[in-house]
Design a protein around this motif. Structure first.
Motif, short mmCIF file in Angstrom:
data_model
loop_
_atom_site.label_atom_id
_atom_site.label_comp_id
_atom_site.label_asym_id
_atom_site.label_seq_id
_atom_site.Cartn_x
_atom_site.Cartn_y
_atom_site.Cartn_z
N PHE A 1 1.07 -1.23 0.12
CA PHE A 1 -0.13 0.01 -0.03
C PHE A 1 0.95 1.43 0.03
CE2 PHE A 1 -2.61 2.88 2.91
CZ PHE A 1 -3.23 3.66 1.78
N ARG A 2 0.77 2.12 -1.01
CA ARG A 2 1.28 3.38 -1.22
C ARG A 2 2.97 3.10 -1.38
NH1 ARG A 2 -0.92 7.34 3.35
NH2 ARG A 2 -2.21 5.60 3.99
N PRO A 3 3.33 2.14 -2.36
CA PRO A 3 4.89 2.00 -2.39
C PRO A 3 5.61 3.14 -2.92
CG PRO A 3 3.58 1.27 -4.28
CD PRO A 3 2.61 1.68 -3.43
N GLN A 4 4.70 4.24 -3.23
CA GLN A 4 5.64 5.47 -3.72
C GLN A 4 6.07 6.25 -2.47
OE1 GLN A 4 2.44 4.58 -4.39
NE2 GLN A 4 1.36 6.63 -3.86
N VAL A 5 5.34 5.87 -1.16
CA VAL A 5 5.59 6.78 0.11
C VAL A 5 6.42 5.92 1.08
CG1 VAL A 5 4.42 7.53 2.13
CG2 VAL A 5 3.62 7.68 -0.30
N ASN A 6 6.28 4.38 1.17
CA ASN A 6 6.97 3.59 2.07
C ASN A 6 7.11 2.12 1.36
OD1 ASN A 6 4.72 1.76 2.71
ND2 ASN A 6 3.92 3.59 3.64
N ASP A 7 8.08 1.72 2.08
CA ASP A 7 8.33 -0.12 1.63
C ASP A 7 7.30 -0.85 2.54
OD1 ASP A 7 9.86 0.38 3.87
OD2 ASP A 7 11.67 -0.56 2.71
N ASP A 8 6.28 -0.51 3.07
CA ASP A 8 5.76 -1.71 3.99
C ASP A 8 4.90 -2.59 2.92
OD1 ASP A 8 6.15 -0.07 6.11
OD2 ASP A 8 4.22 0.57 6.64
N TYR A 9 4.62 -3.89 3.39
CA TYR A 9 4.10 -4.73 2.73
C TYR A 9 3.44 -5.73 3.61
CZ TYR A 9 8.48 -7.31 3.80
OH TYR A 9 9.36 -7.69 4.50
N VAL A 10 2.41 -6.42 3.06
CA VAL A 10 1.71 -7.61 3.84
C VAL A 10 1.44 -8.73 3.12
CG1 VAL A 10 0.86 -6.24 5.71
CG2 VAL A 10 -0.66 -6.72 3.68
N CYS A 11 1.31 -9.88 3.63
CA CYS A 11 0.97 -11.34 2.62
C CYS A 11 -0.33 -11.56 3.26
CB CYS A 11 1.92 -12.32 2.91
SG CYS A 11 1.64 -13.52 1.79
N PRO A 12 -1.65 -11.13 2.73
CA PRO A 12 -2.86 -11.81 3.09
C PRO A 12 -3.20 -13.01 2.94
CG PRO A 12 -3.14 -9.84 1.77
CD PRO A 12 -1.71 -10.19 1.60
N ASP A 13 -3.71 -13.92 3.78
CA ASP A 13 -3.97 -15.06 3.44
C ASP A 13 -4.95 -15.49 2.27
OD1 ASP A 13 -2.86 -16.12 5.68
OD2 ASP A 13 -4.42 -15.79 7.04
N ILE A 14 -5.91 -14.62 1.99
CA ILE A 14 -6.84 -14.66 0.90
C ILE A 14 -6.94 -13.13 0.32
CG2 ILE A 14 -9.15 -15.16 0.10
CD1 ILE A 14 -7.47 -17.56 0.82
N MET A 15 -6.70 -12.85 -0.78
CA MET A 15 -6.75 -11.52 -1.11
C MET A 15 -7.62 -11.56 -3.07
SD MET A 15 -4.03 -8.61 -1.94
CE MET A 15 -2.77 -9.62 -2.61
N VAL A 16 -8.52 -10.95 -2.85
CA VAL A 16 -9.06 -10.76 -4.27
C VAL A 16 -8.88 -9.28 -5.01
CG1 VAL A 16 -11.59 -10.48 -5.71
CG2 VAL A 16 -11.25 -12.32 -3.66
#
Length: 184
Positions: free
Chosen positions: A60-75
């Motif tokens: 989310f907002r890769p242009q602002v930060n380098d945060d990331y998550v790996c959801p169990d299920i994502m559509v």
């Protein structure tokens, strides 16, 4: 010559803090995710939308930060935001299945992460038999539905046949019993 052992450890980064996603969750976690994934995947056939299970990072907002998550299920439905092993658009739906090592994070930091990102629907599923369904309303999550599985047909509160639909995909339906099928 020493034999080098390679072990890939999965992690997530929220607000600059790296969280290890180990130890691995119990087998019930994988069964529940597989059940939900299978039902959603069948419902998305011939659709531009895709469902992912535990294998695509959400940035989310890769242009602002380098945060990331790996959801169990994502559509996801906007494929132009897919790049390599990550997605940087806004998912339509995310579900997290709790495990002892991630339950607090899934209910706090990750819930806030998804809310801030604008994810329309977020499910928190417990292998103990509960499902909490949050909808984004005016930028904030509200708990719309909360279930605790009662699969004994003799009990007054039997609800294993209760049907749950995805908000953005009302044709995708599953029962509480289907979500928890096979975890015994």
């Amino acid at each position: 010559m020493a034999l080098l052992e390679y072990e890939r450890r999965k992690d997530e980064k929220i607000n600059g803090i790296v969280y290890a996603m180990s130890p691995a969750p119990g087998f019930q976690h994988g069964i529940i995710n597989g059940n939900i994934y299978r039902i959603i995947a069948n419902g998305l056939k011939n659709s531009l939308c895709l469902v992912f299970i535990e294998n695509l990072d959400f940035k989310f907002r890769p242009q602002v930060n380098d945060d990331y998550v790996c959801p169990d299920i994502m559509v996801i439905c906007d494929r132009k935001h897919l790049k390599g092993g990550s997605y940087s658009g806004i998912p339509k739906f995310i579900a997290e299945t709790l495990s002892p090592s991630t339950a607090k994070k899934d209910k706090t930091e990750k819930k806030q992460f998804y809310e801030d990102a604008g994810v329309e629907e977020y499910w928190i599923v417990s292998p103990k038999g509960s499902v909490e369904i949050y909808y984004l309303t005016e930028g904030k999550y509200t708990l719309e539905y909360s279930y605790i599985l009662q699969d004994d047909e003799e009990e007054e509160d039997y609800n294993a046949d209760d049907v749950i639909c995805l908000k953005a995909f009302p044709h995708i339906k599953m029962t509480l019993g289907e979500i928890f099928e096979g975890i015994d």
